[in-house]
Motif scaffolding. Sequence first.
Motif, mmCIF file in Angstrom:
data_model
loop_
_atom_site.group_PDB
_atom_site.id
_atom_site.type_symbol
_atom_site.label_atom_id
_atom_site.label_comp_id
_atom_site.label_asym_id
_atom_site.label_seq_id
_atom_site.Cartn_x
_atom_site.Cartn_y
_atom_site.Cartn_z
ATOM 1 N N PHE A 104 0.817 -1.213 0.000
ATOM 2 C CA PHE A 104 0.000 0.000 0.000
ATOM 3 C C PHE A 104 0.855 1.269 0.000
ATOM 4 N N SER A 105 0.270 2.347 -0.533
ATOM 5 C CA SER A 105 0.980 3.635 -0.510
ATOM 6 C C SER A 105 0.913 4.192 0.915
ATOM 7 N N SER A 106 1.839 5.082 1.243
ATOM 8 C CA SER A 106 1.950 5.553 2.628
ATOM 9 C C SER A 106 0.679 6.258 3.109
ATOM 10 N N SER A 107 -0.096 6.850 2.185
ATOM 11 C CA SER A 107 -1.311 7.564 2.619
ATOM 12 C C SER A 107 -2.351 6.611 3.225
ATOM 13 N N GLU A 108 -2.253 5.326 2.914
ATOM 14 C CA GLU A 108 -3.212 4.343 3.453
ATOM 15 C C GLU A 108 -2.997 4.088 4.944
ATOM 16 N N GLU A 131 9.928 2.443 10.443
ATOM 17 C CA GLU A 131 9.324 2.770 9.150
ATOM 18 C C GLU A 131 7.788 2.713 9.228
ATOM 19 N N PHE A 132 7.267 1.688 9.900
ATOM 20 C CA PHE A 132 5.816 1.496 10.001
ATOM 21 C C PHE A 132 5.182 2.614 10.836
ATOM 22 N N ILE A 133 5.786 2.905 11.984
ATOM 23 C CA ILE A 133 5.219 3.949 12.852
ATOM 24 C C ILE A 133 5.343 5.316 12.181
ATOM 25 N N THR A 134 6.409 5.502 11.418
ATOM 26 C CA THR A 134 6.596 6.788 10.737
ATOM 27 C C THR A 134 5.490 7.040 9.711
ATOM 28 N N VAL A 135 5.097 6.014 8.938
ATOM 29 C CA VAL A 135 4.042 6.261 7.934
ATOM 30 C C VAL A 135 2.672 6.464 8.595
ATOM 31 N N ILE A 136 2.475 5.825 9.743
ATOM 32 C CA ILE A 136 1.182 6.026 10.439
ATOM 33 C C ILE A 136 1.160 7.420 11.062
ATOM 34 N N SER A 137 2.302 7.775 11.680
ATOM 35 C CA SER A 137 2.487 9.100 12.270
ATOM 36 C C SER A 137 1.301 9.547 13.138
ATOM 37 N N HIS A 156 6.344 -6.493 28.370
ATOM 38 C CA HIS A 156 5.692 -5.535 27.456
ATOM 39 C C HIS A 156 5.269 -4.283 28.215
ATOM 40 N N PRO A 157 5.405 -3.109 27.659
ATOM 41 C CA PRO A 157 6.012 -2.826 26.361
ATOM 42 C C PRO A 157 7.532 -2.820 26.458
ATOM 43 N N HIS A 158 8.180 -3.200 25.378
ATOM 44 C CA HIS A 158 9.651 -3.210 25.373
ATOM 45 C C HIS A 158 10.206 -1.797 25.172
ATOM 46 N N THR A 159 11.409 -1.599 25.715
ATOM 47 C CA THR A 159 11.996 -0.240 25.675
ATOM 48 C C THR A 159 12.222 0.243 24.246
ATOM 49 N N GLU A 160 12.514 -0.700 23.318
ATOM 50 C CA GLU A 160 12.741 -0.308 21.908
ATOM 51 C C GLU A 160 11.488 0.388 21.343
ATOM 52 N N THR A 161 10.303 -0.153 21.687
ATOM 53 C CA THR A 161 9.045 0.429 21.178
ATOM 54 C C THR A 161 8.828 1.817 21.779
ATOM 55 N N ILE A 162 9.080 1.926 23.087
ATOM 56 C CA ILE A 162 8.901 3.220 23.764
ATOM 57 C C ILE A 162 9.854 4.253 23.153
ATOM 58 N N LYS A 163 11.079 3.808 22.868
ATOM 59 C CA LYS A 163 12.063 4.724 22.253
ATOM 60 C C LYS A 163 11.560 5.211 20.898
ATOM 61 N N THR A 164 10.998 4.296 20.090
ATOM 62 C CA THR A 164 10.478 4.678 18.761
ATOM 63 C C THR A 164 9.363 5.717 18.912
ATOM 64 N N LEU A 165 8.450 5.473 19.857
ATOM 65 C CA LEU A 165 7.325 6.407 20.049
ATOM 66 C C LEU A 165 7.838 7.771 20.512
ATOM 67 N N ASN A 166 8.801 7.735 21.442
ATOM 68 C CA ASN A 166 9.367 8.997 21.942
ATOM 69 C C ASN A 166 10.105 9.746 20.841
ATOM 70 N N LYS A 167 10.862 8.998 20.047
ATOM 71 C CA LYS A 167 11.645 9.607 18.963
ATOM 72 C C LYS A 167 10.742 10.370 17.991
ATOM 73 N N LEU A 168 9.526 9.801 17.759
ATOM 74 C CA LEU A 168 8.604 10.428 16.809
ATOM 75 C C LEU A 168 7.639 11.399 17.497
ATOM 76 N N GLY A 169 7.837 11.593 18.802
ATOM 77 C CA GLY A 169 7.011 12.570 19.545
ATOM 78 C C GLY A 169 5.555 12.149 19.682
#
Length: 313
Positions: A226-230, A250-256, A272-285
Amino acid sequence: MAKKKSRNRKRKLKGLKALLALALIICAAIALKAIPGAWEFLSKYLPFIEEPRQITVPDGDMAVHFLDVGQGDCSLIVLPSGKTVLIDASTNDEGDNIIEYLSYQKVKHIDYFVLTHPHADHIGSAKQIIEALSIGKVVMPDIETNTATFTNLLLAIDKKDIPIHVAKVGDIIKLDNANMKILGPVNKTDDLNNMSIVLRLDYGKTSFMFTGDAEEPSEKDMLEKFSSSEFRADVLKVGHHGASTSSSLEFITVISPKYAVISCGKDNTYGHPHTETIKTLNKLGIKYYRTDKVGNVVFSSDGEKVTLLRPTA
Ligand SMILES: [Zn+2]
């Protein structure tokens, strides 16, 4: 003697005043329930009174509830018309909690009961819910498993003669003026998590993404198809209870999303939740809420914007 009598009278008067004040507070609380938004505003200043469990939204708004169901998933969508979607049914010890929550929301009928994949933390209480409520259709992925939980679920569906809609990627399920688009699973696999139904619910200009327990291989397949707008959504139900095997950058970035919800149990053994996931969410604000920390998380949408209703503080 006269002094004692007058002291008793004063004490009685005090007690009466306290009772009157309490009655006034209770009346005010009941009245506030009828005014959308008023309770949310005042409950910040009246923390000693428990919040009403029925969530009221303004006319024309859709409500999306992420239930606090321990180490499992369960989300409820209520459209302005009263049509409902229930996504997943957590573990087998959460049935009473889910049914009680649905009754507080005055939900007696589920139009679409989506079971993202047949793991016990997603279909655990499905049989109990099917037996307790009226169900329009069950939506499932194209995979079976040989557990007793799954077999008993199929028997319960069969007994009530409920039609099963097998989710196909690209399907659009229309519900009044809302659409649910099936984005995953794109490819068939024996891995149950990666067979999770991933769907985006669109209501006006607002969107909610539900990912079940889809992990990175499924995320990659969807991104290729799918295109990112989906993917763009205001609210994301984080995949697989916040495990690091899901939620690639990449996945969280397209959902934004503006908000994310992590459905997980207090002190769960998976970490759960793992620190890697929390870091990704924090990184993207991305502002996130964990059901093990804040309880039920509820949003409303008027089709233009999403509003967080719970938690209130
Ligand atoms: Zn799960």
